[in-house]
Enzyme design. Structure first.
Site, PDB file in Angstrom:
ATOM      1  CE  LYS A 112      -4.481  -1.636   1.321  1.00 45.97           C
ATOM      2  NZ  LYS A 112      -5.655  -1.569   2.185  1.00 45.97           N
ATOM      3  CE  LYS A 195      -7.026  -7.937  -1.053  1.00 45.65           C
ATOM      4  NZ  LYS A 195      -7.323  -7.534   0.330  1.00 45.65           N
ATOM      5  CE  LYS A 198     -13.785  -2.862   1.814  1.00 51.18           C
ATOM      6  NZ  LYS A 198     -12.489  -3.236   2.427  1.00 51.18           N
TER       7      LYS A 198
END
Ligand code: AQP
Length: 333
Positions: A112, A195, A198
């Site tokens: 991230k 993956k 969202k």
């Protein structure tokens, strides 16, 4: 009674990955001899930028998603993390227990923060210490999560053990991750090595719990696959990540084993399997999205449920925080 805790970030709309990897499991554990505590982790969501209005909406929508999927606020404690200040208070203690080196090894941090670590928030770095606080504030022993959270749960165990060791107590339990089922890692529909998420820039990569039937069918029709027919046995899925992903999704939605699904559909081309998968997805998801939409018409009711849940959560967590402060040596605890 053993206690279950888990949470989901209101950092966007719920995906099929969150549903199969997390919520569906949460519902299964409810009323099975566990005390179940489920949370919207808004303090985690703001470790990356969230527009305030969007955050409010997403938090209520996530609550609606939990309830529509079968979380019963009378059977489970359902609440919003920031409404129970003890999460942040215990997280501070754990910030002082956890080591920089542990945090630096977290793959979610590396993914991230990317190349620009200097500009990532301090909260994103400390994320796993807050997650440990979420779980240990309730002395939870079982944490149902998707595969991606395994490393964070190991860190939660490390924090509990270091705290117990440093202060010479047997206070925090060593938590068990519960990572089970065919869909512990649902992959992107566009890339079988990524993956489903969202926050992926491509909406076509995921199925949102609020997608209508046509959108679900279109996304599955366009999902990336290889040209071969489906195998009749699981080892035929090796090195076929996209095929494996769609079969796993089917198995999880149908509540069948992968072997049973392949025994049934083996030999069929994707042009036949994909419509079967969309029909099943629509059958399972449309009642949930319909109920979510209905609940979202009554935001005051959602807020009232969450306020009541926060009260119950605090009843369990506050004495554990107080005891923690006392162990650490804080006057007045
Ligand atoms: N693709 C997935 N397959 C199976 N389980 C998944 N989970 C998430 N994605 C998948 C599980 O859902 C729970 C809540 O996840 P989260 O909200 O804490 O955040 P995340 O894991 O980072 O999920 P996202 O969707 O990828 O969110 P963003 O994009 O905001 O980072 C967890 O139990 C997780 O394992």
């Amino acid at each position: 009674t053993p206690r279950v805790f888990s949470g989901i970030q209101p950092s966007g709309g719920l995906t099929l990955g969150n549903y199969l990897g997390a919520i569906k499991r949460f519902v299964e554990m409810q009323g099975q001899g566990f005390e179940t505590i489920y949370c919207m982790v808004d303090l985690h969501a703001i470790t990356v930028w969230q527009d305030p209005e969007a955050l409010r909406h997403q938090t209520r929508e996530l609550a609606a998603g939990y309830i529509a999927s079968g979380i019963d606020p009378d059977k489970s404690v359902l609440f919003n993390q920031s409404q129970v200040a003890e999460h942040a208070q215990l997280a501070w203690i754990f910030n002082c227990v956890a080591r920089m080196g542990w945090m630096k090894r977290m793959t979610q941090w590396k993914d991230k923060a990317g190349k620009n670590q200097e500009n990532a928030s301090l909260g994103l770095f400390a994320y796993p210490a807050l997650m440990a606080a979420d779980i240990l504030l309730y002395h939870a022993t079982h944490v149902p999560v998707g595969e991606d959270q395994k490393q964070h749960l190991e860190l939660t165990r490390d924090i509990a053990m270091k705290f117990n060791h440093d202060f010479g107590v047997e206070f925090f339990p060593v938590t068990e991750p519960v990572i089970e089922g065919a869909a512990t890692r649902v992959m992107s529909l566009r890339d079988g090595s990524k993956k489903m998420s969202k926050s992926d820039a491509s909406d076509a990569s995921r199925i949102n719990m609020t997608d209508d039937a046509d959108t679900i069918a279109k996304k599955i029709r366009k999902a990336k696959t290889d040209p071969d027919a489906l195998p009749s046995e699981a080892d035929g899925l090796e090195n076929r990540p996209e095929a494996r992903n769609l079969v796993n999704i089917y198995a999880a939605l149908a509540e069948q084993s992968v072997d049973a699904v392949l025994a049934d559909i083996g030999g069929r081309p994707f042009s036949e399997f994909k419509p079967m998968l969309s029909d099943l997805a629509v059958e399972k998801l449309s009642p949930i999205s319909g109920e979510m939409a209905r609940l979202m018409q009554q935001p005051d009711e959602i807020d009232a449920i969450l306020a009541k849940g926060a009260e119950r959560a605090r009843t369990i967590g506050a004495p554990i925080l107080k005891r923690t402060y006392d162990i650490v040596g804080m006057v007045g605890a």
